[in-house]
Structure formats: C-alpha cells, structure tokens
Design a protein around this motif. Structure first.
Motif, mmCIF file in Angstrom:
data_model
loop_
_atom_site.group_PDB
_atom_site.id
_atom_site.type_symbol
_atom_site.label_atom_id
_atom_site.label_comp_id
_atom_site.label_asym_id
_atom_site.label_seq_id
_atom_site.Cartn_x
_atom_site.Cartn_y
_atom_site.Cartn_z
ATOM 1 N N GLY A 99 0.781 -1.222 0.000
ATOM 2 C CA GLY A 99 0.000 0.000 0.000
ATOM 3 C C GLY A 99 0.817 1.279 0.000
ATOM 4 N N SER A 100 0.136 2.362 -0.398
ATOM 5 C CA SER A 100 0.690 3.726 -0.363
ATOM 6 C C SER A 100 1.958 3.873 -1.194
ATOM 7 N N GLN A 101 2.001 3.190 -2.334
ATOM 8 C CA GLN A 101 3.155 3.268 -3.221
ATOM 9 C C GLN A 101 2.787 3.976 -4.519
ATOM 10 N N SER A 102 3.674 4.845 -4.991
ATOM 11 C CA SER A 102 3.449 5.555 -6.251
ATOM 12 C C SER A 102 3.774 4.642 -7.426
ATOM 13 N N VAL A 103 2.833 4.537 -8.354
ATOM 14 C CA VAL A 103 2.973 3.682 -9.530
ATOM 15 C C VAL A 103 2.669 4.517 -10.768
#
Length: 281
Positions: free
Chosen positions: A217-221
């Motif tokens: 979670g909470s990862q920039s993609v």
C-alpha cells in the motif's frame, strides 16, 4: 578471523564453509528478530578485530550479483560473487559473504554465505579471480522481512603462502523483497477510439516473515503507454496504491499500444512492471 576458520593451518586446500562461524537460522515463526537456535544474536565475528591482513595480498575488484540488487521472492535465490586479488606468491583461494547489521563484531543478525569451495582462474603467477556461489533462502537465511535493505559484502583472499587479507565491508549490496503485480488488466479490448479504458491491478510484495505475497500500500505507480509502432514508454499519470495495494485509473483510447504499470521500487523492494496490449478501432 571471521570469514576464514583455521587460516593459520600450514596447508590451504580451498574455502572453508562459514557454518562454523554462523550457526544456521531455523525457520522463523511469525516474525522474530532473532533466528531460532540463537540465545541472542549470531556469533558472526564476535570478539574479533574489524579487518585483518598478513603479508602483501591485495583485493583489487569485487563483483557481487553483477553489481545489481539481490531480489528475493519466496523461492531460493542463487547469485555469484567474483573476487579478484593479487599476491607475490599467487592466489590460492578467496571467500565472501553478505552480512546484515552495522558491526560484524557485535550486531550482525544475519548472513548469506557459500557452503562450497571457491573456483579460481589464475590470470598470472600473481593474480586470480575467484567465483563464490551463494544461495539465499527466504524463511531461513532471510528469516524476517525486516532484513530487507542494505547489507555489507565481506571478502577474503588467501595467497599460496597463506598470507591473506580480509575486509568486513568492502562494499554494500541491497537485498530486496520481490515486488510484482497481480490481476493487471486494461479493458475493454478491443475498444473504440475516444472511449474510456480502465486500467487496474494490485501491487504485491513478498513477505519473508510469513512466506506470502501481500498487497503493498501507499506506493506511487506510473501508468505508462507505448504506441504500437514505438519502442518507448511515456508516463501518462502517477497514481498511488490503496492500503491493500489496489490500483485503478482511467484513460481515453486513442491508438493501438501497450499499457504498463511501472513501479520503480525503493530501498527495500524491487522494480515491478505489468503489461497489457489494447487494440483501438
């Protein structure tokens, strides 16, 4: 010495396994910080000086895993370390290991090491390159996900006359948990030009503590696109994964091409990509 046991012996026949210096960690239950079988921490290098040498042996180059991150999922990962060294009497053997912590003397809490002799190619009467093969096993060697991140590469070279040099931290190497996407899809396909395409999927990361993949979670993609007749991806937008790793966004269909979710990774997790080609009519 930490990397080499019995180096003072009159005859050196090859690398000595490091198991005498680091007891094997039993598989972790839940998420312990210390492997089972240890009363406190592994005895790697305890009560030994930081670096040791005897004679005029020099390590000139170390290449570990092709100088790339060591990425480990839920299966065994085998990689190689090449140690190049010189000595007036020639090089007999070399050894290397990766260890985790800030001091090999006092707080090393995990290590990755070989269980077989190095193989050496002698380039001259004084120099050689030795190959060391290491296998990392998640759940045992990598018994806790907290071990992801920066590790240290310790190396040893031994001359034909038993002179040697050992360096605890020759360089650093990042050991990362494997990341990947599941359920990736760009739909509908085919699609009419000007219509909306929905792109979705879940970013996952391996857990060495629980031996499963979990949503990250909470990862920039980045959502990227490559037209059918192009070899280059362009970033269309950047989105952030939910607490469960889920990602969903929409774009407008214009031309045929491949849509990609690209995760750039971080200091503990690997790069990950997922692809889907969409025909626009």
């Amino acid at each position: 010495m930490r990397i080499r046991a019995g180096l003072a012996a009159a005859t050196m026949s090859g690398a000595v396994a490091l198991t005498a210096l680091l007891a094997p960690a039993a598989q972790a239950a839940d998420s312990p910080k210390i492997p089972h079988g240890f009363t406190s921490k592994p005895s790697v290098g305890r009560n030994a000086p930081a670096d040791e040498s005897q004679g005029d042996v020099k390590i000139t180059k170390v290449t570990d895993n092709g100088n790339k991150d060591v990425v480990v999922g839920l299966g065994k990962k085998t990689f190689t370390i090449y140690v190049t060294a010189t000595a007036p009497s020639g090089i007999a053997t070399a050894d290397a290991m990766l260890w985790h912590g800030t001091s090999l003397d006092s707080d090393a809490d995990a290590a990755l090491y070989t269980d077989s002799d190095a193989t050496c190619d002698n380039w001259s009467a004084t120099s050689a390159t030795c190959k060391i093969t290491i296998t990392a096993t998640p759940g045992t060697d990598l018994y806790d996900s907290a071990l992801n991140g920066k590790w240290n590469v310790a190396v040893l070279a031994v001359a034909n006359n038993n002179d040697y040099v050992e360096t605890d931290v020759y360089k650093n190497r990042w050991v990362k948990r494997a990341a990947g996407f599941s359920g990736f899809n760009a739909a509908p396909e085919p699609v009419s030009k000007g219509r909306t395409i929905t792109v979705s999927g879940t970013l996952n990361r391996a857990s060495w503590s629980y031996m499963k993949y979990y949503g990250y979670g909470s990862q920039s993609v980045q959502l990227q696109f490559k037209p059918a007749n192009s070899g280059t991806y362009s970033t269309v937008k950047t989105i952030k994964s939910s607490s469960t790793g889920y990602l969903k966004t929409t774009v407008t269909a214009s031309v045929d091409g491949t849509w990609r979710f690209h995760y750039a990774g971080n200091s503990t997790s690997s790069v990950a990509d997922a692809y889907d080609y969409v025909d626009v009519r």
